[in-house]
Design an enzyme around this catalytic site. Structure first.
Site, PDB file in Angstrom:
ATOM      1  N   HIS A 143       0.836  -1.199   0.000  1.00 16.40           N
ATOM      2  CA  HIS A 143       0.000   0.000   0.000  1.00 16.40           C
ATOM      3  C   HIS A 143       0.877   1.259   0.000  1.00 16.40           C
ATOM      4  CE1 HIS A 143      -3.231  -2.597   2.049  1.00 16.40           C
ATOM      5  NE2 HIS A 143      -3.756  -2.209   0.911  1.00 16.40           N
TER       6      HIS A 143
ATOM      7  N   CYS B 106      -2.306  -0.108   9.772  1.00 13.93           N
ATOM      8  CA  CYS B 106      -3.348  -1.030   9.288  1.00 13.93           C
ATOM      9  C   CYS B 106      -4.271  -1.521  10.389  1.00 13.93           C
ATOM     10  CB  CYS B 106      -2.718  -2.270   8.673  1.00 13.93           C
ATOM     11  SG  CYS B 106      -1.212  -1.967   7.793  1.00 13.93           S
TER      12      CYS B 106
HETATM   13  C1  CIR Z   1      -3.411  -7.864   3.208  1.00 11.41           C
HETATM   14  O1  CIR Z   1      -2.611  -8.324   2.392  1.00 11.41           O
HETATM   15  O2  CIR Z   1      -4.447  -7.314   2.877  1.00 11.41           O
HETATM   16  C2  CIR Z   1      -3.106  -8.012   4.683  1.00 11.41           C
HETATM   17  N1  CIR Z   1      -2.393  -9.217   4.893  1.00 11.41           N
HETATM   18  C3  CIR Z   1      -2.314  -6.829   5.178  1.00 11.41           C
HETATM   19  C4  CIR Z   1      -3.046  -5.543   5.104  1.00 11.41           C
HETATM   20  C5  CIR Z   1      -2.206  -4.389   5.535  1.00 11.41           C
HETATM   21  N2  CIR Z   1      -2.969  -3.203   5.547  1.00 11.41           N
HETATM   22  C6  CIR Z   1      -2.481  -1.982   5.371  1.00 11.41           C
HETATM   23  O3  CIR Z   1      -1.304  -1.836   5.021  1.00 11.41           O
HETATM   24  N3  CIR Z   1      -3.309  -0.957   5.489  1.00 11.41           N
END
Ligand code: CIR
Length: 253
Positions: free
Chosen positions: A161, A248
């Site tokens: 992201h 996150c």
């Molecule tokens: C994903 O790949 O969606 C999750 N394992 C990690 C999400 C991380 N979220 C973020 O950076 N906002």
């Protein structure tokens, strides 16, 4: 200033979460303890924390940041680009209806995960990633405009992201790593650069004058400290195994 945060307790199925890193599977018990400490840190920063129950249907559901963007007068439900995460928004919508009068939504074929959205005052930088497409970004910009705010897109190829590589720490200070360092759109900021071997720490969060930094990145910690911030280190190593970072794990508003 933020006054509230929303988090979701990690589920046991967390071990099956999405990941592109080679760090192994997270340990559920350790993740629970790290999450409890994370919540306590948010509270120590003065936030009322709304704690949602674990949701076993969605391994990545503890990464609530991706499911909504909360702006002062409105909650915007996202449309995650990862198929396994799409329906995480159903429960989040119910939570946010109770808290915000106004609810907007990003809709297909637009996709957007709010890990790709970085707030700088009333402007929002939107990363175009594998999870967020330009249609989703344009829908978000149209919603922001309705509320007197603006948005612009940032293309990149490095990391999951936008906020995996850039974090706004207020006072014109931008924590930044890798190829983001040379982005023309970020030239106007005071750049605090994160070395490649500590790139994970580029996802740090400003909360009411404090900066939460992941534990174990001493060079980055020192640089942020030198910029005048109070640092709070938080161990999120189990979430790192799933490409998740400090931002996150909560929605802050
Ligand atoms: C994903 O790949 O969606 C999750 N394992 C990690 C999400 C991380 N979220 C973020 O950076 N906002």
């Amino acid at each position: 200033m933020f006054t509230k945060a929303i988090v979701r307790i990690p589920c046991k199925n967390l071990v099956n979460g999405l990941t592109a890193s080679n760090l192994g599977k997270p340990d559920y018990e350790s993740a629970i303890i790290q999450h409890q400490k994370y919540v306590q840190t948010l509270k120590d920063c003065g936030l009322d924390v709304i704690i949602l129950d674990a949701d076993e249907h969605y391994p990545d559901s503890t990464f609530v940041e991706d499911t909504a963007l909360l702006i002062p007068k409105c909650a915007i439900i996202t449309n995650p680009g990862a198929p396994s995460r799409k329906d995480e928004i159903i429960k989040m919508k119910k939570v946010l209806i109770g808290l915000f009068g106004n609810l907007e939504e990003i809709k297909d074929p637009g996709t957007l995960e709010a890990g790709d959205v970085m707030m700088v005052g009333t402007h929002y930088y939107i990363g175009l990633s594998e999870r967020t497409n330009s249609r989703g970004a344009n829908q978000l910009i149209a919603i922001l405009n309705q509320f007197g705010m603006t948005g612009s897109t940032v293309s990149f190829k490095e990391g999951l992201h936008l906020k995996s590589g850039v974090s706004y720490l207020e006072n014109n200070n931008l924590l930044v790593t890798g190829k983001f360092i040379d982005k023309p759109e970020f030239r106007k900021f005071n750049l605090i650069t994160v070395d490649q071997d500590e790139s994970y720490a580029a996802n740090s969060i400003w909360i009411n004058g404090n900066v939460l930094v992941p534990q174990g990145f001493p060079k980055t910690r020192k640089k942020i400290e030198s910029a005048g911030y109070k640092i709070i280190e938080v161990d999120v190593s189990e979430f790192r195994k799933l490409d998740g970072g400090l931002s996150c794990l909560s929605l802050r508003f």
